[in-house]
Design a protein around this motif. Structure first.
Motif, mmCIF file in Angstrom:
data_model
loop_
_atom_site.group_PDB
_atom_site.id
_atom_site.type_symbol
_atom_site.label_atom_id
_atom_site.label_comp_id
_atom_site.label_asym_id
_atom_site.label_seq_id
_atom_site.Cartn_x
_atom_site.Cartn_y
_atom_site.Cartn_z
ATOM 1 N N LYS A 83 0.834 -1.202 0.000
ATOM 2 C CA LYS A 83 0.000 0.000 0.000
ATOM 3 C C LYS A 83 0.867 1.249 0.000
ATOM 4 C CE LYS A 83 -3.948 -2.120 2.384
ATOM 5 N NZ LYS A 83 -4.816 -2.076 3.591
ATOM 6 N N GLU A 84 1.879 1.261 0.879
ATOM 7 C CA GLU A 84 2.818 2.382 0.950
ATOM 8 C C GLU A 84 4.241 1.817 1.029
ATOM 9 O OE1 GLU A 84 1.429 6.110 3.221
ATOM 10 O OE2 GLU A 84 0.622 4.428 4.389
ATOM 11 N N PRO A 85 4.817 1.411 -0.091
ATOM 12 C CA PRO A 85 6.142 0.788 -0.064
ATOM 13 C C PRO A 85 7.227 1.770 0.361
ATOM 14 C CG PRO A 85 5.451 1.206 -2.322
ATOM 15 C CD PRO A 85 4.268 1.493 -1.454
ATOM 16 N N VAL A 86 8.099 1.294 1.229
ATOM 17 C CA VAL A 86 9.235 2.092 1.702
ATOM 18 C C VAL A 86 10.509 1.307 1.424
ATOM 19 C CG1 VAL A 86 10.360 3.115 3.714
ATOM 20 C CG2 VAL A 86 7.869 3.181 3.523
ATOM 21 N N LEU A 87 11.472 1.950 0.786
ATOM 22 C CA LEU A 87 12.768 1.317 0.578
ATOM 23 C C LEU A 87 13.615 1.485 1.828
ATOM 24 C CD1 LEU A 87 13.641 2.387 -3.079
ATOM 25 C CD2 LEU A 87 12.718 0.207 -2.282
ATOM 26 N N VAL A 88 14.336 0.433 2.170
ATOM 27 C CA VAL A 88 15.185 0.427 3.365
ATOM 28 C C VAL A 88 16.595 0.047 2.914
ATOM 29 C CG1 VAL A 88 15.492 -0.514 5.681
ATOM 30 C CG2 VAL A 88 13.198 -0.368 4.701
ATOM 31 N N ALA A 89 17.599 0.791 3.352
ATOM 32 C CA ALA A 89 18.972 0.544 2.907
ATOM 33 C C ALA A 89 19.904 0.341 4.093
ATOM 34 C CB ALA A 89 19.470 1.704 2.044
ATOM 35 N N CYS B 101 15.694 -6.136 10.764
ATOM 36 C CA CYS B 101 15.297 -5.527 12.045
ATOM 37 C C CYS B 101 14.160 -4.525 11.868
ATOM 38 C CB CYS B 101 16.497 -4.840 12.703
ATOM 39 S SG CYS B 101 17.728 -6.000 13.352
ATOM 40 N N SER B 102 13.982 -4.020 10.656
ATOM 41 C CA SER B 102 12.872 -3.101 10.393
ATOM 42 C C SER B 102 11.679 -3.831 9.784
ATOM 43 C CB SER B 102 13.326 -1.985 9.444
ATOM 44 O OG SER B 102 13.676 -2.531 8.187
ATOM 45 N N GLY B 103 11.839 -5.146 9.542
ATOM 46 C CA GLY B 103 10.781 -5.917 8.906
ATOM 47 C C GLY B 103 10.858 -5.913 7.393
ATOM 48 N N ALA B 104 11.959 -5.399 6.840
ATOM 49 C CA ALA B 104 12.093 -5.263 5.393
ATOM 50 C C ALA B 104 12.534 -6.568 4.732
ATOM 51 C CB ALA B 104 13.090 -4.162 5.054
ATOM 52 N N ILE C 28 12.611 -3.707 1.108
ATOM 53 C CA ILE C 28 11.336 -3.012 0.999
ATOM 54 C C ILE C 28 10.389 -3.502 2.085
ATOM 55 C CG2 ILE C 28 10.352 -4.692 -0.629
ATOM 56 C CD1 ILE C 28 9.074 -2.271 -2.085
ATOM 57 N N VAL C 29 9.580 -2.592 2.583
ATOM 58 C CA VAL C 29 8.583 -2.926 3.599
ATOM 59 C C VAL C 29 7.413 -1.965 3.451
ATOM 60 C CG1 VAL C 29 9.630 -1.397 5.348
ATOM 61 C CG2 VAL C 29 8.229 -3.340 6.075
ATOM 62 N N ASP C 30 6.207 -2.438 3.755
ATOM 63 C CA ASP C 30 5.053 -1.549 3.775
ATOM 64 C C ASP C 30 5.180 -0.624 4.983
ATOM 65 O OD1 ASP C 30 2.630 -0.592 2.765
ATOM 66 O OD2 ASP C 30 1.932 -2.625 2.373
ATOM 67 N N LYS C 31 4.879 0.641 4.781
ATOM 68 C CA LYS C 31 5.076 1.630 5.847
ATOM 69 C C LYS C 31 4.386 1.232 7.139
ATOM 70 C CE LYS C 31 4.872 6.624 6.657
ATOM 71 N NZ LYS C 31 4.492 7.942 6.063
ATOM 72 N N ALA C 32 3.203 0.658 7.041
ATOM 73 C CA ALA C 32 2.441 0.269 8.234
ATOM 74 C C ALA C 32 3.086 -0.899 8.974
ATOM 75 C CB ALA C 32 1.016 -0.105 7.845
ATOM 76 N N ASN C 33 3.968 -1.625 8.299
ATOM 77 C CA ASN C 33 4.577 -2.811 8.903
ATOM 78 C C ASN C 33 5.996 -2.593 9.404
ATOM 79 O OD1 ASN C 33 2.247 -4.269 8.310
ATOM 80 N ND2 ASN C 33 3.019 -4.913 6.308
ATOM 81 N N ILE C 34 6.493 -1.356 9.303
ATOM 82 C CA ILE C 34 7.838 -1.079 9.807
ATOM 83 C C ILE C 34 7.873 -1.328 11.312
ATOM 84 C CG2 ILE C 34 9.596 0.695 10.173
ATOM 85 C CD1 ILE C 34 8.625 2.047 7.613
ATOM 86 N N LEU C 35 8.822 -2.118 11.752
ATOM 87 C CA LEU C 35 8.961 -2.369 13.185
ATOM 88 C C LEU C 35 9.511 -1.118 13.851
ATOM 89 C CD1 LEU C 35 10.387 -6.005 13.201
ATOM 90 C CD2 LEU C 35 8.012 -5.246 13.334
ATOM 91 N N ASN C 36 8.774 -0.630 14.824
ATOM 92 C CA ASN C 36 9.099 0.643 15.474
ATOM 93 C C ASN C 36 9.294 0.406 16.962
ATOM 94 O OD1 ASN C 36 8.793 3.238 16.771
ATOM 95 N ND2 ASN C 36 7.919 4.001 14.855
#
Length: 325
Positions: free
Chosen positions: A56-62, A97-100, A163-171
């Motif tokens: 839904k809201e893809p976020v790239l993680v590096a 660690c971020s769920g990506a 990549i991870v959906d923004k809502a699923n980023i482990l915070n």
């Protein structure tokens, strides 16, 4: 007065050896192909087309990292594939660690002198690490710098994108008082603390210390996909528990670990005894047999293949180890 070099090769850079490396490593990169990896379509960059239909809201993680002085062991034993696995592990274990989900990886290999067979070993290990984590090795660079590195020396750097959906980023803000800390076992020292370990043990234990870092991507993705509630994850690398686990908790709680909750492998005890190292220093420099910490509600602990090694209490973002400090 010595003759001036009249070619790049005479100056110490063998471009032909570099070309030979490219041919040798093509098969290893190809073995990591995943959907989205488009190959080297251009001359100067690499390409990846992610499938975004399930986001839904893809976020790239590096993430990027190296292997550190563990490469000194690889050079001493003339065994270079395992540090390639380490290189991938250091970055993809951070991504998870971020769920990506890791998508692709690039490497940078800097050497005193290009030895095609040696570089191929390194890249073969990198490819194995990519296969274990489910990402594609889409490119890299090998640089020969004989006036910067000593004969036989090299260094490694790796770069991973996930990549991870923004809502699923482990915070970390998900972490609550009463949560428990689950420790996933390490495969050994992983890739941290080697400057100290090498000075303590010398070459006698090099073979054991060359064991590659465990890659946790598929295990943790399995938990997430099956609906296990994970609040936060800490990759126990440099700085170990005191620094890395502190990153995984919010400001108003502490993580309190019980060192009786697990048994560190014999190598850690040997390092401590031979080096006469204080316990707190051991838990600051080494993973002590725990490669990853998952912070979860108590009800989720039985769903994870690990040990309960601690709990979350009220506090001020501090990691405490019972009996050690």
């Amino acid at each position: 007065m010595p003759d001036k070099p009249r070619s790049y090769k005479a100056a110490g850079v063998d471009v032909d050896a570099g070309y030979a490396v490219v041919e040798k490593i093509k098969k290893h990169a190809a073995s990591t192909h995943v959907p989205g990896a488009l190959g080297n379509l251009g001359s100067f960059a690499c390409f990846f087309q992610p499938d975004l239909k399930n986001f839904k809201e893809p976020v790239l993680v590096a993430s990027n990292d190296g292997v550190g002085t563990k490469v000194k062991l690889a050079v001493a034993l003339d065994k270079h594939d395992t540090v390639g696995i380490d290189l991938v592990a250091m970055s993809v274990n951070d991504l998870i660690c971020s769920g990506a989900v890791p998508l692709f990886f690039l490497d940078y290999i800097a050497v005193h002198k290009v030895k095609p067979e040696q570089v191929e070993q390194i890249v073969a290990g990198i490819a194995e690490g990519c296969r274990q984590s489910g990402c594609a090795l889409i490119g890299g660079e090998t640089a020969e710098m004989n006036d910067l590195y000593q004969p036989g020396d090299y260094d490694l750097a790796g770069f991973a994108v996930g990549i991870v959906d923004k809502a699923n980023i482990l915070n970390v803000e998900r972490v609550k008082v009463g949560d428990v800390v689950i420790g996933l076992p390490s495969s050994g020292l992983h890739s941290n603390g080697y400057s100290l370990a090498r000075k303590v043990l010398g070459e006698a234990d090099y073979a054991e210390m060359l064991t590659p870092t465990k890659i946790y991507v598929q295990e943790i993705l399995g938990y997430l996909k099956s609906g296990v509630e994970i609040h936060s994850i800490a990759n126990i690398t440099g700085g170990s528990f005191y620094e890395k686990l502190a990153r995984a908790i919010p400001t108003k709680v502490n993580a309190v670990l019980d060192p009786q909750g697990w048994q560190p492998p014999p190598l850690f005890k040997k390092i401590q005894e031979v080096g006469q190292i204080e316990p707190k220093e051991m838990y600051s420099a080494f993973n002590m047999g725990i490669g990853m910490c998952l912070i979860v509600p108590p009800s989720e602990a039985s769903k994870i293949q690990g040990r309960v090694i601690g709990k979350i209490t009220e506090g001020n973002k501090t990691v405490l180890i019972e009996g050690i400090g």
